[in-house]
Design an enzyme around this catalytic site. Structure first.
Site, short mmCIF file in Angstrom:
data_model
loop_
_atom_site.label_atom_id
_atom_site.label_comp_id
_atom_site.label_asym_id
_atom_site.label_seq_id
_atom_site.Cartn_x
_atom_site.Cartn_y
_atom_site.Cartn_z
CE LYS A 195 -3.55 2.39 2.67
NZ LYS A 195 -4.56 2.28 3.72
CE LYS A 248 -5.97 1.85 -0.54
NZ LYS A 248 -6.36 1.98 0.81
#
Ligand code: PBG
Length: 329
Positions: A195, A248
């Protein structure tokens, strides 16, 4: 015989039927996860930075769950908007917390729906960071205990899967251990493994009210310039027991998706984040893009890059248009 004019690539592009036959990547509702924002009370409220996305009161949870089943989406991912925030994010692991109540209502409304819960503290802390703050810094190890407690409380309420998004080191192992000790060995973990500290989360923070009150998240989320590091993060999370790993954001990081898929296989989830969604929606609203086609293309690109599961705010609108068996964007 291996060149033009014997070879004509256009032969297989000539008709819709031919193109459909040779299409490599497809999109099916079952591969989409629909993120939902739940609050305790009040009326449904639109999120201005995300056209088509709403904050829903708990009273709508059952109905939303049935809608998700009707659409055939793979699951829903729940984010909570609590009625109070404090230093230690206690709303995240409150048995009567918004997510815990939402999970119960959704599983009541649609027992077969896969209900996934976001495990993080940022929506619940007064400072807006994803962990416990000590001396102006996010304290990794002190945060683990609270994240594990949150995951256990969500899974005890009936969540089918927990999805830690906080980016603390060691949280997958801590959550796995806590779930197992609570007798929840069957509950999988979908870890936000790679992330990035991304500007594309802006609209989400408006929707969830989770912007950090000081500093930023660069001390725990990944530097956008790094790719090898993402593979290390994923390898560590898998070693700690993650069942599904995630990259992400999506579109600006498709190289990471491809490398992760090649190195680790699946199941690999990709989050088309709030900023990606907002870009497409606002471009379409202004008439610059054909919104529907651009959205399908963006999602298909994630599938082509190697994403098995796509988390997208467009899940509802897209799933409604796709045949259940998977489709041709
Ligand atoms: C919470 C969380 C965030 C997102 C998912 N979980 C925000 C953040 O890390 O600041 C972003 C999702 C999106 O932008 O759509 N930690």
């Amino acid at each position: 015989m291996s060149e033009f004019p014997a070879v004509r690539m256009r032969r297989l592009r000539r008709t819709a039927g031919m193109r459909r036959l040779v299409r490599e990547a497809r999109l099916a509702p079952a591969q989409l996860v629909w993120p939902l924002f739940l609050k305790l009370e009040g009326v449904v409220t639109p999120v201005p930075s995300m056209p088509g996305v709403f904050q829903h009161p708990l009273s709508q949870a059952g109905e939303l769950a049935r809608r998700a089943v009707d659409l055939g989406v793979g699951g829903v991912l729940l984010f909570g908007i609590p009625d109070h925030k404090d230093e230690v994010g206690s709303g995240a692991y409150d048995e009567r917390g918004v997510i815990q109540q939402a999970v119960r209502a959704m599983k009541d409304g649609a027992p077969d729906l896969v209900v996934i819960t976001d495990v993080c503290l940022c929506e619940y802390t007064s400072h807006g960071h994803c962990g416990v703050v000590r001396d102006g810094e996010v304290d990794n190890d002190a945060s683990l205990e609270l994240l594990a407690k949150t995951a256990v409380s969500q899974a005890s309420a009936g969540a089918d899967m927990v999805a830690p998004s906080d980016m603390m080191d060691g949280r997958v192992a801590a959550i796995r251990r806590a779930l197992d000790e609570a007798g929840l060995t069957h509950v999988p973990i979908m870890s936000y493994a790679a992330k990035y500290a991304s500007a594309f989360y802006g609209p989400f923070r408006e929707a969830a009210g989770s912007a950090p009150q000081f500093g930023d998240r660069r001390g725990y989320q990944m530097d956008p310039g790094n790719a090898d590091e993402a593979l290390r993060e994923i390898a560590l999370d898998l070693a700690e027991g993650a069942d599904i790993v995630m990259v992400k954001p999506g579109m600006p990081y498709l190289d990471i998706v491809r490398r992760a898929k090649e190195r680790f296989g699946g199941p690999l989830a990709v989050y088309q984040v709030s900023g990606e969604y907002a870009m497409l929606k606002f471009a379409a609203q202004s008439g610059a893009l054909d919104g529907e086609r651009a959205m399908l293309e963006a999602l298909l690109a994630i599938r082509r890059a190697g994403g098995d599961i796509i988390i997208t705010y467009a899940a509802e609108e897209v799933a409604g248009k796709l045949p259940a068996g998977g489709a041709d964007a």
